[in-house]
Each structure stands twice: as C-alpha cells, then as structure tokens.
Design a protein around this motif. Structure first.
Motif, PDB file in Angstrom:
ATOM      1  N   ALA A  25       4.361  -7.596   4.095  1.00  0.00           N
ATOM      2  CA  ALA A  25       4.467  -6.234   4.616  1.00  0.00           C
ATOM      3  C   ALA A  25       3.807  -5.300   3.618  1.00  0.00           C
ATOM      4  O   ALA A  25       3.806  -5.561   2.414  1.00  0.00           O
ATOM      5  CB  ALA A  25       5.925  -5.844   4.831  1.00  0.00           C
ATOM      6  N   GLN A  26       3.255  -4.213   4.114  1.00  0.00           N
ATOM      7  CA  GLN A  26       2.722  -3.172   3.251  1.00  0.00           C
ATOM      8  C   GLN A  26       3.787  -2.114   3.087  1.00  0.00           C
ATOM      9  O   GLN A  26       4.217  -1.488   4.054  1.00  0.00           O
ATOM     10  CB  GLN A  26       1.442  -2.571   3.830  1.00  0.00           C
ATOM     11  CG  GLN A  26       0.791  -1.540   2.903  1.00  0.00           C
ATOM     12  CD  GLN A  26      -0.588  -1.128   3.362  1.00  0.00           C
ATOM     13  OE1 GLN A  26      -1.175  -1.768   4.240  1.00  0.00           O
ATOM     14  NE2 GLN A  26      -1.128  -0.058   2.771  1.00  0.00           N
ATOM     15  N   ILE A  27       4.237  -1.904   1.846  1.00  0.00           N
ATOM     16  CA  ILE A  27       5.329  -0.971   1.601  1.00  0.00           C
ATOM     17  C   ILE A  27       4.820   0.457   1.520  1.00  0.00           C
ATOM     18  O   ILE A  27       5.405   1.371   2.102  1.00  0.00           O
ATOM     19  CB  ILE A  27       6.079  -1.348   0.305  1.00  0.00           C
ATOM     20  CG1 ILE A  27       6.646  -2.771   0.415  1.00  0.00           C
ATOM     21  CG2 ILE A  27       7.197  -0.363   0.023  1.00  0.00           C
ATOM     22  CD1 ILE A  27       7.346  -3.245  -0.845  1.00  0.00           C
ATOM     23  N   SER A  28       3.742   0.688   0.769  1.00  0.00           N
ATOM     24  CA  SER A  28       3.190   2.040   0.651  1.00  0.00           C
ATOM     25  C   SER A  28       1.862   2.122   1.384  1.00  0.00           C
ATOM     26  O   SER A  28       1.122   1.151   1.482  1.00  0.00           O
ATOM     27  CB  SER A  28       3.007   2.417  -0.819  1.00  0.00           C
ATOM     28  OG  SER A  28       1.928   1.689  -1.399  1.00  0.00           O
ATOM     29  N   ASN A  29       1.569   3.313   1.893  1.00  0.00           N
ATOM     30  CA  ASN A  29       0.318   3.520   2.631  1.00  0.00           C
ATOM     31  C   ASN A  29      -0.010   5.003   2.588  1.00  0.00           C
ATOM     32  O   ASN A  29       0.454   5.782   3.417  1.00  0.00           O
ATOM     33  CB  ASN A  29       0.450   3.028   4.070  1.00  0.00           C
ATOM     34  CG  ASN A  29      -0.862   3.094   4.830  1.00  0.00           C
ATOM     35  OD1 ASN A  29      -1.920   3.277   4.233  1.00  0.00           O
ATOM     36  ND2 ASN A  29      -0.793   2.944   6.143  1.00  0.00           N
ATOM     37  N   ASN A  30      -0.806   5.406   1.599  1.00  0.00           N
ATOM     38  CA  ASN A  30      -1.093   6.816   1.421  1.00  0.00           C
ATOM     39  C   ASN A  30      -2.461   6.968   0.751  1.00  0.00           C
ATOM     40  O   ASN A  30      -3.169   5.989   0.556  1.00  0.00           O
ATOM     41  CB  ASN A  30       0.012   7.485   0.589  1.00  0.00           C
ATOM     42  CG  ASN A  30       0.300   6.716  -0.694  1.00  0.00           C
ATOM     43  OD1 ASN A  30      -0.586   6.531  -1.528  1.00  0.00           O
ATOM     44  ND2 ASN A  30       1.536   6.240  -0.846  1.00  0.00           N
TER      45      ASN A  30
END
Length: 481
Positions: free
Chosen positions: A334-339
C-alpha cells in the motif's frame, strides 16, 4: 483504548481464546489518510510511540535554539506537552520503558549534554506529565560521549561511544536506573539494536557495511549474562538501514530488518535456529529507510509471522512512504503517503487496542518526516493489526488447559491434562517476556494444576498461558486486573 505493554485503568474485558488461525480482512490493511501532526521542526525528530492506558503517546525531539522533548497524544492528536526543555543544554532521542509502578508510569530515556558531554539519562515519568530528576544511566562510563542507543523492554541496552558498540543490563530500583555488566560488542561499528536477548549491529569491513548478530545468554554459576561470539548475517554496501521490529505477543521470534541491493531482508529466529525472509518490494525503486512491526501468539513452532513494514521509495519531492503487509511470502503493498513534498524516515509502532483490551485488533502507527517549504514536520497514518493464533484446529483447548478465575487479581489457577506426556507451561507477557515457567510437569491422565502468584512488578493486562505437550502447543488468554 489500551496498549500492548502498558495495561492499566481499563474496565472488565471480554476474555476469549484467539481463533485457530490468523485471519485478515481488507480493512485491517488499510491506512488512514495521511495527516500532519506537528509544527515545523528543524531536524530529524526521533519519534517514539508507546501505548499508555487507553491512548498512544508519542515523544519526539524538537529543535529550536536548543533541542527539547515534546509529548503528544497520537490517539486524539492533542495534549501536546513540553516535557524536557532548557535554554542551556539539549534533550534528544527519547524512548520510554513502562514500569507499572503505582507511583509513576515508567522511565523516559534521552540523550543530553547537561554535564558538558553527551550522556544517556532517564527520568521517572508521572501521570501529570511531570518528570523526576535526571539520572545518569551509564555510571561506569562518565565523561564519554554517547551518540546513539537502543533499549528493550527486556531491560537490555546498546549504546555507541566513538565507534565502540556496548551492550549492558538495565537495573531498576525504587529511585534509580543504571547499567551493569557493560560489554564491548564490537569496534568500527554503529547502528546497534537490541531485542529480547539478541544484539544486531553494523560494522565497516573493507568499505562495506556488514551486519552481525550475537546473543545474550545467562551463566547461572556467575549469575550474569554473557555475549556469544558474533555471527555474520549480510553485507549491505554503504546502507545504514538496519532496524529492529516492534513486536507484540512475540515469543521465540526476534526480528531485524535491512535493505540489500534494493531488497528488503528480515532475520527472525533465536540462538537455536535462523530464519531469513526476503520481503516483496513490488518492483519499487530506491527502497530505503525501513521500519517494521510483527505479531503472533506463537502457539505453533515455527510460524510465519504477519507484519507491517514501512519504507521510503524514491528521492526528493518524489519520495513517498509505502508499506508491505501480510504474512511473509504472501505480502501485499500500500502507498501510505501521496503528496507533492518529500516524505522519508518512516517509523512503525504498536498503539492502543481498537475496541478496548481483550479484542483482537490493535492500531499500528506510521510516523514520518515531511519536508514542506524548506521545513520539516511529522506526519502520521495508522492501520489495524489482527492478533491471532496458529493453534491446530484439531486441538480443543478445554481438553488440555483451563484457567480460573479469569480475569484475576493476584493468583491464577492453571489446570492441565497432559494425557500422560511430558509438558511444560509458560506465562508470557504482551511484549513476549516469559514471566513464569513451569518445567517438567509430571505426565498424567488426570487434571493437575499449578498456581501463578503474581509479583508486584507484573503489570495489569493481557498474558498468554502456553501449554506445551510434546510437539503440540495450546494457549489461552488471561487478564490480570
């Protein structure tokens, strides 16, 4: 809400025997939306999260003119308290060991230069967020600069002086804590971690960082621990990625993880066996900065432990936090951060119970650094961990093991029928420490019993009663009120 090693002030719990196999549902591996949780910091903040009562507390380092230590309630994202600060010297790198004392919660550990050099200190921590006096922990090494350290709930500590890695026992008394039997582990080394009775560290050899491990064993004649000869684990180039797992209900499995040539490696085992796993990185590039938690009830041996593992992918503004989760060999990601800003240095910690102590799910917190407009802040996301059992389906616990009363206050009756086979009973705390061990129980076809009388230092909360009969293991959960 509760905690996995700090269990007090809770209402009557629902007691249950954990299911016959580890079960997962989709929402147990979903991370919450990322959230900025601190104001801007000027440097890496060394966050440390520990469940206290019904909440998860985070201690972290804030760097202004001098570095200070701040406490935040991660469960509510408030209750932000400056714990240690000074205009004259620095407080840094906090960690915490819960003691379950009726007068104070535990000891807050930290590095400080208050005596003119960087030393390791500890202070009692009280429920009103006040701290006691600063106690120099390494009394036999005064005047030496300690640059890094690692403590374990099992009262061992590693620390670094120059390029020498030390390991020592932590001794707790009514008004003090200090080290004994300080032993040099290795030279030209760094990044040492201690977990249960294992020490793992990195050592520079011919320009490469090699990982070694050694075990702490107890000499009954000398009445002290000694360190076994170091064993080589891996060579990882110039990586500084070694980390230890924060485990709950772990028994017999101690985890260290690192990165080698973009592959995530995990060592689990003990002094009697070794196990290595390669965690799927899902073809991500530039994998670095890993952190891990794992959990089990360990009623079947060996057992592939479920886990969360967080790591940074890519560099610069493209750097994001990803996770691997599931059982070794059956991971998902899973990708936890996305910014649009750089995220790095993820740290995983166990938190409080999802629905109160005695339930099957616990929160796992991921805390990391976010670089925003030239400043650094801390961000957070959390997911759930299902704590399950691997007990064989054809074993009915009631035919072998019974406990009463449950919950109990000071004495627990453990009834067992080993069906005329050699057996033993262990009582294991929520952090994996064996608090009682009844060996060589007499073979019998009748119900026999042993009685566990708790001691003052046994904390309230969940314990595992583990009955071993030959190669079979049967467990049940009990609660000390």
């Amino acid at each position: 809400m509760g905690k996995f090693i700090n269990m007090k002030k809770y209402t009557l719990l629902l007691i249950f025997i954990l299911s016959v196999c580890v079960s997962f549902s989709q929402d147990y591996f979903e991370w919450s939306e990322e959230q900025l949780i601190t104001d801007t910091l000027s440097d890496y903040s060394n966050p440390f999260v520990i469940p206290i009562a019904y909440d998860a507390w985070m201690f972290y380092q804030k760097n202004d003119a001098r570095s200070s230590i701040i406490k935040m309630n991660l469960t509510t994202i408030n209750d932000i308290v400056p714990v240690l600060e000074s205009e004259s010297f620095n407080y840094a790198n906090p960690s915490f060991i819960w003691r379950g004392n009726p007068d104070y919660i535990g000891y807050l550990f930290y590095l400080s230069d208050m005596d003119g050099y960087n030393n390791l200190y500890a202070s009692k921590y009280y429920e009103n967020d006040s701290v006691g006096e600063s106690i120099a922990v390494c009394k036999n090494l005064q005047g030496e600069d300690i640059t890094e350290y690692s403590v374990s709930e099992e009262s061992f500590i590693t620390f670094l002086i120059d390029s020498l890695v030390y390991v020592a026992e932590l001794k707790f008394y009514s008004d003090s804590v200090y080290t004994e039997n300080e032993t040099i582990v290795d030279s030209s080394s760094y990044g040492a971690k201690v977990k249960f009775r294992e020490v793992c560290w990195q050592k520079q050899v011919d320009g490469n960082s090699n990982i070694f491990i050694s075990y702490l064993k107890y000499n009954e004649d000398a009445e002290e621990f000694y360190l076994t000869v170091a064993s080589y684990l891996d060579s990882i180039g110039n990586s500084h990625s070694l980390d230890k797992s924060s485990s709950v209900f772990g028994w017999g499995y101690n985890h260290f993880c690192w990165i080698n040539n973009n592959y995530i490696k995990v060592y689990s085992g003990s002094s009697s066996f070794d196990q290595y796993d390669t965690i799927n990185n899902f073809d991500q590039e530039d994998v670095r900065q890993i952190s891990m938690v794992n959990w089990d009830i360990a009623v079947k041996y060996p057992y592939e432990l479920p886990h969360y593992l967080a790591f940074t992918v890519n560099q610069g503004e493209s750097a994001e936090i990803f996770s691997s989760h599931g059982e070794f060999g059956m991971e998902d990601s899973a990708q936890i951060s996305n910014n649009s800003y750089m995220d790095e240095y993820p740290n995983l910690f166990f938190g409080e119970s999802v629905n109160g102590w005695g339930t099957e799910a616990y929160y796992v917190y991921c805390v990391w650094q976010s670089h925003i407009n030239g400043n650094i802040a801390l961000s957070m996301s959390k997911a759930k961990a299902w704590i399950g059992s691997s007990i064989k389906e054809n074993i009915k616990t009631d035919n072998y093991l019974k406990v009463s009363p449950n919950p109990f206050t000071d004495r627990l009756k453990i009834s067992y029928n080993n069906h005329n086979r050699v057996s033993n009973i262990k009582i294991i705390s929520a952090v994996g420490s064996i608090v009682a061990d009844y060996k060589h129980l007499t073979p019998s076809n009748n119900w026999e019993y042993v009685s566990w009388q708790t001691l003052e230092h046994n904390s309230k909360g969940i314990y595992v009663v583990l009955l071993t009969i030959g190669s079979e293991q049967i467990s049940t959960i009990v609660v000390l009120n």
